[in-house]
Scaffold this motif. Sequence first.
Motif, mmCIF file in Angstrom:
data_model
loop_
_atom_site.group_PDB
_atom_site.id
_atom_site.type_symbol
_atom_site.label_atom_id
_atom_site.label_comp_id
_atom_site.label_asym_id
_atom_site.label_seq_id
_atom_site.Cartn_x
_atom_site.Cartn_y
_atom_site.Cartn_z
ATOM 1 N N SER A 125 1.064 -1.513 -0.160
ATOM 2 C CA SER A 125 -0.243 -0.022 0.335
ATOM 3 C C SER A 125 0.617 1.329 -0.085
ATOM 4 O O SER A 125 0.664 2.497 -1.006
ATOM 5 C CB SER A 125 -0.922 0.339 0.868
ATOM 6 O OG SER A 125 -1.510 0.853 1.698
ATOM 7 N N ALA A 126 1.734 1.349 0.852
ATOM 8 C CA ALA A 126 3.051 2.174 0.862
ATOM 9 C C ALA A 126 3.657 2.582 -0.476
ATOM 10 O O ALA A 126 3.561 4.126 -1.214
ATOM 11 C CB ALA A 126 3.829 2.237 1.564
ATOM 12 N N PHE A 127 4.151 1.982 -1.150
ATOM 13 C CA PHE A 127 4.512 1.911 -2.632
ATOM 14 C C PHE A 127 3.718 2.050 -3.435
ATOM 15 O O PHE A 127 3.394 2.862 -4.532
ATOM 16 C CB PHE A 127 5.029 0.806 -2.541
ATOM 17 C CG PHE A 127 6.567 -0.401 -2.118
ATOM 18 C CD1 PHE A 127 7.192 1.310 -2.151
ATOM 19 C CD2 PHE A 127 6.775 -0.980 -1.553
ATOM 20 C CE1 PHE A 127 8.559 0.873 -1.604
ATOM 21 C CE2 PHE A 127 8.208 -1.367 -0.800
ATOM 22 C CZ PHE A 127 9.039 -0.024 -0.974
ATOM 23 N N ALA A 128 2.149 1.592 -3.379
ATOM 24 C CA ALA A 128 1.182 2.026 -4.244
ATOM 25 C C ALA A 128 0.437 3.939 -3.935
ATOM 26 O O ALA A 128 0.731 4.523 -5.278
ATOM 27 C CB ALA A 128 0.522 1.398 -4.466
ATOM 28 N N ASP A 129 1.220 4.179 -2.993
ATOM 29 C CA ASP A 129 0.658 5.203 -2.408
ATOM 30 C C ASP A 129 1.825 6.227 -2.951
ATOM 31 O O ASP A 129 1.681 7.570 -2.137
ATOM 32 C CB ASP A 129 0.117 5.321 -1.358
ATOM 33 C CG ASP A 129 -1.256 5.253 -1.087
ATOM 34 O OD1 ASP A 129 -2.477 4.628 -2.497
ATOM 35 O OD2 ASP A 129 -1.763 4.807 -0.394
#
Length: 76
Positions: free
Chosen positions: A24-28
Motif C-alpha cells: 500500500s505504501a509503495f502504491a501511494d
Amino acid sequence: MLDSDLFLVLGILVSAFAIPAVLSAFADSRPPRAAALAVLVGGGLILLAMATKPGGYTPGQIPETFARILARFLGH
C-alpha cells in the motif's frame, strides 16, 4: 521463561500483516516506515524464536506450532 513457539507465531503473523502495508505504501508513493518497522519486529521475533529453541525449527514444524499455540489460547 521464554516461549519460543509464541515468538515464532507472533513473528510470522506480524511479518505477514506487514506485507499489505508495504504494498500500500509503495502504491501511494509514500515511504513504508510503519511497515518496515513491523517487518523488523516480526523478523526479530522469528530470530529470537530460532535462537531460544534448541535445534531451531524446520518448515514442517510451523503448522504444528501454530496449532499448539492456537489450542493453548482456546483452552484445549
